[in-house]
Design a protein around this motif. Structure first.
Motif, PDB file in Angstrom:
ATOM      1  N   MET A  89       0.835  -1.200   0.000  1.00  0.00           N
ATOM      2  CA  MET A  89       0.000   0.000   0.000  1.00  0.00           C
ATOM      3  C   MET A  89       0.873   1.255   0.000  1.00  0.00           C
ATOM      4  O   MET A  89       0.574   2.225  -0.700  1.00  0.00           O
ATOM      5  N   GLU A  90       1.962   1.229   0.755  1.00  0.00           N
ATOM      6  CA  GLU A  90       2.880   2.368   0.779  1.00  0.00           C
ATOM      7  C   GLU A  90       3.518   2.570  -0.598  1.00  0.00           C
ATOM      8  O   GLU A  90       3.596   3.694  -1.095  1.00  0.00           O
ATOM      9  N   LYS A  91       3.951   1.495  -1.222  1.00  0.00           N
ATOM     10  CA  LYS A  91       4.541   1.571  -2.562  1.00  0.00           C
ATOM     11  C   LYS A  91       3.509   2.106  -3.561  1.00  0.00           C
ATOM     12  O   LYS A  91       3.811   2.968  -4.386  1.00  0.00           O
ATOM     13  N   PHE A  92       2.273   1.615  -3.463  1.00  0.00           N
ATOM     14  CA  PHE A  92       1.192   2.062  -4.338  1.00  0.00           C
ATOM     15  C   PHE A  92       0.930   3.556  -4.139  1.00  0.00           C
ATOM     16  O   PHE A  92       0.767   4.309  -5.090  1.00  0.00           O
ATOM     17  N   TYR A  93       0.891   3.987  -2.878  1.00  0.00           N
ATOM     18  CA  TYR A  93       0.644   5.396  -2.564  1.00  0.00           C
ATOM     19  C   TYR A  93       1.730   6.289  -3.155  1.00  0.00           C
ATOM     20  O   TYR A  93       1.447   7.327  -3.749  1.00  0.00           O
ATOM     21  N   LYS A  94       2.976   5.862  -3.007  1.00  0.00           N
ATOM     22  CA  LYS A  94       4.083   6.674  -3.524  1.00  0.00           C
ATOM     23  C   LYS A  94       4.052   6.778  -5.041  1.00  0.00           C
ATOM     24  O   LYS A  94       4.392   7.813  -5.604  1.00  0.00           O
ATOM     25  N   SER A  95       3.625   5.719  -5.715  1.00  0.00           N
ATOM     26  CA  SER A  95       3.641   5.753  -7.181  1.00  0.00           C
ATOM     27  C   SER A  95       2.331   6.258  -7.795  1.00  0.00           C
ATOM     28  O   SER A  95       2.305   6.602  -8.969  1.00  0.00           O
ATOM     29  N   HIS A  96       1.251   6.336  -7.013  1.00  0.00           N
ATOM     30  CA  HIS A  96      -0.041   6.746  -7.574  1.00  0.00           C
ATOM     31  C   HIS A  96      -0.727   7.876  -6.788  1.00  0.00           C
ATOM     32  O   HIS A  96      -1.912   8.124  -6.991  1.00  0.00           O
ATOM     33  N   SER A  97      -0.008   8.559  -5.918  1.00  0.00           N
ATOM     34  CA  SER A  97      -0.651   9.577  -5.072  1.00  0.00           C
ATOM     35  C   SER A  97      -1.223  10.750  -5.858  1.00  0.00           C
ATOM     36  O   SER A  97      -2.087  11.471  -5.355  1.00  0.00           O
ATOM     37  N   GLU A  98      -0.785  10.946  -7.081  1.00  0.00           N
ATOM     38  CA  GLU A  98      -1.342  12.013  -7.915  1.00  0.00           C
ATOM     39  C   GLU A  98      -2.738  11.667  -8.423  1.00  0.00           C
ATOM     40  O   GLU A  98      -3.551  12.552  -8.670  1.00  0.00           O
ATOM     41  N   GLU A  99      -3.024  10.377  -8.586  1.00  0.00           N
ATOM     42  CA  GLU A  99      -4.301   9.963  -9.166  1.00  0.00           C
ATOM     43  C   GLU A  99      -5.275   9.345  -8.172  1.00  0.00           C
ATOM     44  O   GLU A  99      -6.470   9.253  -8.452  1.00  0.00           O
TER      45      GLU A  99
END
Length: 173
Positions: A89-99
């Motif tokens: 979830m942290e990795k996902f947040y870092k790579s998709h926090s713009e969307e």
């Protein structure tokens, strides 16, 4: 003559039907218009609103995120599958926090959630369901449970169980 009588009868019937639709159906709560979406926890319904405190004690309202996709994740510090999905979830947040915004709703705020978040280097917002009301509203029985909410606040998807990074990306599509 018979044709005129039949025509007049059909016309009168149509007028009565139109009057009925106009005056009686408008007050009928079961007559939901297509442009209105009810709130609830099923796919296609508006996500029920909530206001919870974050780890800093600030109030966070779901309505603040209108116009953005949201991933709402219900979890607890004692839950092994929840702990397992936190790095993804942290990795996902870092790579998709713009969307997409992640709102991780913790269900065991009596535990030291802040230390857990610091130890696991979690940077996404963690909200505390201190009263258990949000858990009840969303009918959370098993954790982790994740909802994907669209920009208009409508529930697009629901996933029960832990997810990998790849599953999170798939849910976002």
């Amino acid at each position: 003559m018979i044709k005129k009588a039949i025509g007049a009868g059909i016309l009168a019937g149509l007028l009565l039907f139109a009057a009925y639709q106009h005056f009686y159906k408008a007050d009928d709560p079961s007559a939901i218009q297509a442009s209105t979406t009810s709130a609830g926890i099923d796919i296609g319904l508006m996500a029920p609103p909530f206001t919870l405190k974050n780890l800093a004690g600030e109030k966070v309202d779901l309505n603040e995120y209108k116009g953005r996709k949201i991933m709402i994740n219900f979890w607890a510090t004692w839950c092994p599958p929840c702990k397992e999905e936190m790095p993804a979830m942290e990795k996902f947040y870092k790579s998709h926090s713009e969307e997409v915004e992640i709102l991780a709703i913790n269900l065991d705020p009596q535990n030291d959630v802040k230390t857990f978040a610091e130890k696991n280097k979690l940077s996404f917002p963690i909200l505390l369901d201190e009263s258990g009301t949000t858990q009840q509203t969303y009918q959370i029985i098993s954790i982790p449970t994740t909802f994907i909410i669209d920009e208009n606040g409508v529930i697009l998807r629901k996933h029960i169980g832990s997810m990998s990074y790849e599953q999170m990306e798939e849910l976002l599509k």
